[in-house]
Design a protein around this motif. Structure first.
Motif, PDB file in Angstrom:
ATOM      1  N   GLU A   1       9.602   5.970  -5.705  1.00  0.00           N
ATOM      2  CA  GLU A   1       9.632   4.570  -5.255  1.00  0.00           C
ATOM      3  C   GLU A   1      11.064   4.022  -5.229  1.00  0.00           C
ATOM      4  N   LYS A   2      12.003   4.865  -4.801  1.00  0.00           N
ATOM      5  CA  LYS A   2      13.418   4.505  -4.884  1.00  0.00           C
ATOM      6  C   LYS A   2      13.918   3.722  -3.671  1.00  0.00           C
ATOM      7  N   TYR A   3      13.076   3.523  -2.682  1.00  0.00           N
ATOM      8  CA  TYR A   3      13.491   2.763  -1.506  1.00  0.00           C
ATOM      9  C   TYR A   3      12.374   1.808  -1.119  1.00  0.00           C
ATOM     10  N   ASP A   4      12.677   0.914  -0.201  1.00  0.00           N
ATOM     11  CA  ASP A   4      11.712  -0.105   0.207  1.00  0.00           C
ATOM     12  C   ASP A   4      10.698   0.506   1.170  1.00  0.00           C
ATOM     13  N   LEU A   5       9.454   0.549   0.754  1.00  0.00           N
ATOM     14  CA  LEU A   5       8.397   1.137   1.577  1.00  0.00           C
ATOM     15  C   LEU A   5       8.221   0.385   2.897  1.00  0.00           C
ATOM     16  N   LEU A   6       8.595  -0.880   2.922  1.00  0.00           N
ATOM     17  CA  LEU A   6       8.419  -1.702   4.121  1.00  0.00           C
ATOM     18  C   LEU A   6       9.627  -1.674   5.058  1.00  0.00           C
ATOM     19  N   GLU A   7      10.646  -0.928   4.675  1.00  0.00           N
ATOM     20  CA  GLU A   7      11.914  -0.981   5.409  1.00  0.00           C
ATOM     21  C   GLU A   7      11.751  -0.681   6.900  1.00  0.00           C
ATOM     22  N   HIS A   8      10.918   0.290   7.243  1.00  0.00           N
ATOM     23  CA  HIS A   8      10.805   0.713   8.643  1.00  0.00           C
ATOM     24  C   HIS A   8       9.437   0.380   9.248  1.00  0.00           C
ATOM     25  N   HIS A   9       8.761  -0.620   8.698  1.00  0.00           N
ATOM     26  CA  HIS A   9       7.400  -0.886   9.172  1.00  0.00           C
ATOM     27  C   HIS A   9       7.354  -1.282  10.645  1.00  0.00           C
TER      28      HIS A   9
ATOM     29  N   LEU B   1      -7.471   8.618  17.133  1.00  0.00           N
ATOM     30  CA  LEU B   1      -6.549   7.482  17.074  1.00  0.00           C
ATOM     31  C   LEU B   1      -6.531   6.869  15.674  1.00  0.00           C
ATOM     32  N   ARG B   2      -7.712   6.785  15.057  1.00  0.00           N
ATOM     33  CA  ARG B   2      -7.783   6.266  13.685  1.00  0.00           C
ATOM     34  C   ARG B   2      -7.012   7.168  12.731  1.00  0.00           C
ATOM     35  N   HIS B   3      -7.194   8.487  12.868  1.00  0.00           N
ATOM     36  CA  HIS B   3      -6.475   9.428  12.005  1.00  0.00           C
ATOM     37  C   HIS B   3      -4.967   9.320  12.216  1.00  0.00           C
ATOM     38  N   LEU B   4      -4.563   9.057  13.444  1.00  0.00           N
ATOM     39  CA  LEU B   4      -3.138   8.904  13.742  1.00  0.00           C
ATOM     40  C   LEU B   4      -2.541   7.765  12.918  1.00  0.00           C
ATOM     41  N   ILE B   5      -3.247   6.642  12.870  1.00  0.00           N
ATOM     42  CA  ILE B   5      -2.753   5.481  12.127  1.00  0.00           C
ATOM     43  C   ILE B   5      -2.791   5.735  10.623  1.00  0.00           C
ATOM     44  N   LEU B   6      -3.972   6.074  10.110  1.00  0.00           N
ATOM     45  CA  LEU B   6      -4.130   6.214   8.662  1.00  0.00           C
ATOM     46  C   LEU B   6      -3.347   7.405   8.115  1.00  0.00           C
ATOM     47  N   GLY B   7      -3.334   8.508   8.858  1.00  0.00           N
ATOM     48  CA  GLY B   7      -2.592   9.683   8.395  1.00  0.00           C
ATOM     49  C   GLY B   7      -1.109   9.406   8.280  1.00  0.00           C
ATOM     50  N   THR B   8      -0.568   8.695   9.267  1.00  0.00           N
ATOM     51  CA  THR B   8       0.857   8.341   9.234  1.00  0.00           C
ATOM     52  C   THR B   8       1.176   7.458   8.033  1.00  0.00           C
ATOM     53  N   LEU B   9       0.362   6.440   7.823  1.00  0.00           N
ATOM     54  CA  LEU B   9       0.633   5.487   6.747  1.00  0.00           C
ATOM     55  C   LEU B   9       0.438   6.118   5.368  1.00  0.00           C
ATOM     56  N   GLU B  10      -0.605   6.921   5.215  1.00  0.00           N
ATOM     57  CA  GLU B  10      -0.828   7.574   3.921  1.00  0.00           C
ATOM     58  C   GLU B  10       0.314   8.542   3.605  1.00  0.00           C
ATOM     59  N   HIS B  11       0.796   9.251   4.614  1.00  0.00           N
ATOM     60  CA  HIS B  11       1.930  10.159   4.394  1.00  0.00           C
ATOM     61  C   HIS B  11       3.164   9.384   3.941  1.00  0.00           C
ATOM     62  N   MET B  12       3.402   8.231   4.549  1.00  0.00           N
ATOM     63  CA  MET B  12       4.554   7.415   4.157  1.00  0.00           C
ATOM     64  C   MET B  12       4.447   6.978   2.702  1.00  0.00           C
ATOM     65  N   VAL B  13       3.246   6.557   2.297  1.00  0.00           N
ATOM     66  CA  VAL B  13       3.053   6.103   0.918  1.00  0.00           C
ATOM     67  C   VAL B  13       3.201   7.273  -0.051  1.00  0.00           C
ATOM     68  N   GLN B  14       2.613   8.420   0.280  1.00  0.00           N
ATOM     69  CA  GLN B  14       2.712   9.594  -0.590  1.00  0.00           C
ATOM     70  C   GLN B  14       4.166  10.011  -0.791  1.00  0.00           C
ATOM     71  N   ARG B  15       4.925  10.048   0.290  1.00  0.00           N
ATOM     72  CA  ARG B  15       6.336  10.439   0.192  1.00  0.00           C
ATOM     73  C   ARG B  15       7.109   9.452  -0.675  1.00  0.00           C
ATOM     74  N   TRP B  16       6.826   8.172  -0.494  1.00  0.00           N
ATOM     75  CA  TRP B  16       7.486   7.121  -1.282  1.00  0.00           C
ATOM     76  C   TRP B  16       7.180   7.289  -2.764  1.00  0.00           C
ATOM     77  N   LEU B  17       5.937   7.586  -3.085  1.00  0.00           N
ATOM     78  CA  LEU B  17       5.543   7.784  -4.481  1.00  0.00           C
ATOM     79  C   LEU B  17       6.205   9.026  -5.063  1.00  0.00           C
ATOM     80  N   LEU B  18       6.215  10.114  -4.302  1.00  0.00           N
ATOM     81  CA  LEU B  18       6.806  11.364  -4.787  1.00  0.00           C
ATOM     82  C   LEU B  18       8.319  11.249  -4.948  1.00  0.00           C
TER      83      LEU B  18
END
Length: 231
Positions: A205-213, A185-202
Motif C-alpha cells: 500500500e505504498k502508493y495511492d490506489l486512486l492515482e490512475h483511476h 465485459l463484466r470480467h474485463l471491469i472486475l478483473g482489472t480492478l481486482e488486479h489493481m487492488v491485489q498489486r497495491w496490497l502486495l
C-alpha cells in the motif's frame, strides 16, 4: 426515547465534472436493544477483519477477536455459530456495505459511461479505505479452493449485478458494444480492478490506489464502447 444522530462527510460524485468531492451526510440511529445488537455485531465483524487479516484462519482465535471487539468470548456465539460462520460472514457484510454505498454514489448520475467511471473510482476507493478487508478477501479467501463451495461465494457472485445493470443500460443506450458476451465485459471491469487492488496490497500500500483511476476508466471505456457502423 430520543434518536441519536451521527454526521459524517462521505465522498460523493460531482455529475458535471466527474470528480470526487465531499458532501455532508446524516444518519439517524434509534437507541434501543436492536441498535445495540447491530452496533455490537458490526464491532465483532470489524474486530474479526483486523484479526483474520493478520493471521490465517487456523491461527486466529475467537478469544482474540472477542478481546479486540471488547466483548466476552460467549458474546461472539450469540451472533455467529462458530469461527467459520464469522469468517465467511465478513464478505457478506462488507459486500452489503459496498452495494449500499455504491447505490448512493450512482444516484443522480446519468449515462452508462459516467456510471462506469464512478464505479471504477468507488471500487478503488472502497478497498483503499478497507485494506484489511481487501487482504482478507483477495489474498486469502479468493485463493482458497474451498471458498468457491461456500454460500458466501454464491452471494458475492450475485452481488455483481450492479455492474451488469450498468452494462445492460449502456447497451440499451447504444454506447456499450453488443458484439461481445456481457459476462466477458463484466470480467474485463472486475478483473482489472481486482488486479489493481491485489498489486497495491502486495506492494504494501505504498502508493495511492486512486492515482490512475481516470486513466483506467478511459481504457476500460475504450474497450467497452460500441463500435460505430462503418459508412
Amino acid at each position: 426515547m430520543a434518536p441519536m444522530t451521527l454526521n459524517w462527510c462521505q465522498p460523493a460524485f460531482h455529475k458535471a465534472r466527474l470528480i470526487a468531492m465531499p458532501i455532508q451526510c446524516t444518519v439517524e440511529i434509534i437507541n434501543g436493544p436492536m441498535s445495540n445488537r447491530i452496533i455490537r455485531r458490526q464491532s465483532i465483524i470489524q474486530a474479526a477483519i483486523e484479526v483474520f487479516s493478520k493471521k490465517d484462519f487456523q491461527s486466529a482465535s475467537i478469544s482474540e477477536i472477542a478481546q479486540r471487539a471488547g466483548v466476552a468470548d460467549g458474546t461472539i456465539y450469540q451472533y455467529f455459530k462458530n469461527k467459520e460462520d464469522l469468517f465467511f460472514s465478513i464478505p457478506v457484510e462488507k459486500t452489503k456495505e459496498f452495494r449500499g454505498q455504491l447505490d448512493l454514489h450512482l444516484e443522480g448520475i446519468s449515462g452508462a459511461l459516467n456510471k462506469i467511471r464512478k464505479f471504477v473510482w468507488y471500487f478503488l476507493y472502497f478497498f483503499k479505505t478497507n485494506p484489511e478487508y481487501g487482504r482478507l478477501l483477495l489474498l486469502e479467501m479468493r485463493v482458497n479452493k474451498s471458498f468457491v463451495k461456500t454460500e458466501t461465494y454464491d452471494f458475492l457472485k450475485q452481488s455483481v449485478g450492479q455492474v451488469m445493470n450498468i452494462l445492460l443500460e449502456g447497451q440499451n443506450e447504444g454506447v456499450i458494444r453488443q458484439d461481445a458476451d456481457i459476462y466477458v465485459l463484466r470480467h474485463l471491469i472486475l478483473g482489472t480492478l481486482e488486479h489493481m487492488v491485489q498489486r497495491w496490497l502486495l506492494k504494501g500500500e505504498k502508493y495511492d490506489l486512486l492515482e490512475h483511476h481516470q486513466e483506467v476508466s478511459q481504457v476500460l471505456i475504450d474497450g467497452l464502447k460500441a463500435i460505430p457502423p462503418s459508412t
